[in-house]
Design an enzyme around this catalytic site. Structure first.
Site, short mmCIF file in Angstrom:
data_model
loop_
_atom_site.label_atom_id
_atom_site.label_comp_id
_atom_site.label_asym_id
_atom_site.label_seq_id
_atom_site.Cartn_x
_atom_site.Cartn_y
_atom_site.Cartn_z
N TYR A 53 1.09 -1.44 -0.23
CA TYR A 53 0.21 0.30 -0.30
C TYR A 53 1.06 1.79 -0.18
CZ TYR A 53 -3.72 -2.38 1.01
OH TYR A 53 -5.25 -3.56 1.24
N SER A 238 -13.69 -4.05 1.00
CA SER A 238 -14.12 -3.13 -0.22
C SER A 238 -15.93 -3.79 0.02
CB SER A 238 -13.69 -4.10 -1.64
OG SER A 238 -13.30 -2.73 -2.34
N LEU A 240 -17.79 -1.75 0.08
CA LEU A 240 -18.54 -0.83 -0.44
C LEU A 240 -18.43 -1.06 -2.48
CD1 LEU A 240 -18.10 2.30 1.63
CD2 LEU A 240 -19.98 0.99 1.33
N GLY A 243 -16.03 2.20 -3.58
CA GLY A 243 -16.63 2.95 -3.65
C GLY A 243 -17.74 3.17 -4.26
N GLY A 247 -22.45 5.21 -4.06
CA GLY A 247 -23.32 6.07 -5.34
C GLY A 247 -22.63 7.16 -5.86
#
Length: 350
Positions: A53, A238, A240, A243, A247
């Protein structure tokens, strides 16, 4: 904040795990410090990072996330023992990390030593394999025949896995790591490691982190049942969907500074018409029940039987506060029924 047991480790971890992969690219040290302090104030005790990362990975920023976390740990030594710090060894194919070579026992030992230096700590609570040496059905490669299973040499990979466990064992015995886990793996991978651990009296994998969310629920029920009955913590990464489930990328939007404005190592593989249609439906449900779309997605993930702790990440404090609040907002039965209807309509939208 609620807590769960991290598999057979016996460690108690918060249902929220603070992900860090934006630190060093989208977030600087001060912003990371603010995220950590806020998360800890909400009862979060679990932080996940990786030697690779931030993401998307590149040679110039490699290892910066561990360095940033290490800087905070150095300034907050009294808080170290209360935290569960997890990091990961990079798998093969990243040329600027160990020349892109596969994970081996010796590579594990070397990676642990370097992560300890960057994290400025004497031990790592959970050391994970970022992805297996064989090709695995993740990062959009889960459709039938997207990868070749029958050409994998199981005997060869089993021997590699034994070597890896032996390297992990050296680190455990040296007091450098407490427990070990998997990432982006499968039931065969889990069970082969468990078999080898039992046969050779080597450390047992206590966790696995795979992508799991409303657009990508393939691990239910088969892999997650495996985890439940083998006492392996299941850690969705993840939740989401990069992301998307917030929305913010609907109708072609690309908010300034967002992940989708940066070139991605695996491309925007979730960016399909079906994904956007599903997200529109989930957003309507969120509005109906008084949630933000992100809160709805995270609250759904948290209530799935077998989930131990969801790994969240944020680039702003507003996002982080919105995300953490979701874990104290349980969905009612009608909301869950409405979500289930959409999930059945879009079971694999990418």
């Amino acid at each position: 904040m609620e807590y769960s047991k991290l598999g057979s480790s016996g460690l108690s971890v918060s249902r929220v795990c603070l992900g860090t992969m934006t630190w060093g690219l989208q977030n600087v040290q001060q912003e990371a410090n603010e995220q950590i302090e806020y998360a800890l104030a909400q009862g979060v005790n679990f932080i996940d990072t990786a030697e690779m990362y931030p993401v998307p990975p590149n040679k110039e920023t490699a290892h910066q996330t561990e360095i940033i976390l290490g800087n905070w740990l150095s300034e907050n030594k009294s808080k170290r023992e209360k935290l569960i710090i997890a990091t990961k060894i990079t798998g093969g194919g990243v040329p600027w990390i160990r020349a892109g070579g596969p994970i081996t026992g010796d590579a594990v030992v070397a990676a642990v030593d370097k992560s300890l230096q960057r994290l400025q700590t004497s031990y790592i609570d959970l050391f994970q394999l970022h992805w297996p040496n064989r090709q695995s059905p993740h990062f959009g490669q889960h459709s039938p025949n997207a990868i070749s299973l029958s050409t994998t040499n199981a005997k060869e990979h089993t021997a590699q896995m034994l070597d890896i466990l032996q390297g992990l064992d050296r680190c455990v015995k040296a007091g450098k790591i407490r427990f070990c886990g998997l990432s982006d793996d499968t039931p065969w991978g889990i069970n082969t490691y468990l078999k080898l651990s039992e046969q050779h009296n080597l450390p047992k994998m206590v966790s696995i982190q795979n992508e799991f969310n409303l657009l990508h629920s393939k691990d239910w029920p088969y892999l997650i049942e495996n985890c439940v009955h083998e006492d392996i913590a299941y850690l969705p990464w993840s939740p989401l969907a990069g992301g998307m489930l917030s929305g913010k990328y609907q109708n072609g939007a690309r908010p300034q500074g967002s992940r989708w404005t940066i070139s991605q190592r695996n491309g925007l593989f979730r960016d399909t018409p079906s994904s956007h249609q599903a997200i529109a439906a989930y957003s309507d449900i969120a509005k109906q029940y008084g949630y933000t779309p992100a809160q709805l997605a995270l609250a759904w993930c948290d209530q799935v039987d077998g989930v131990t702790s969801s790994i969240i990440g944020a680039t702003s404090m507003a996002q982080l506060k919105d995300d953490i609040s979701a874990f104290s907002m349980p969905l009612n039965q009608q909301a869950l029924a409405d979500i289930s209807h959409v999930l059945k309509s879009y079971p694999a939208p990418f």
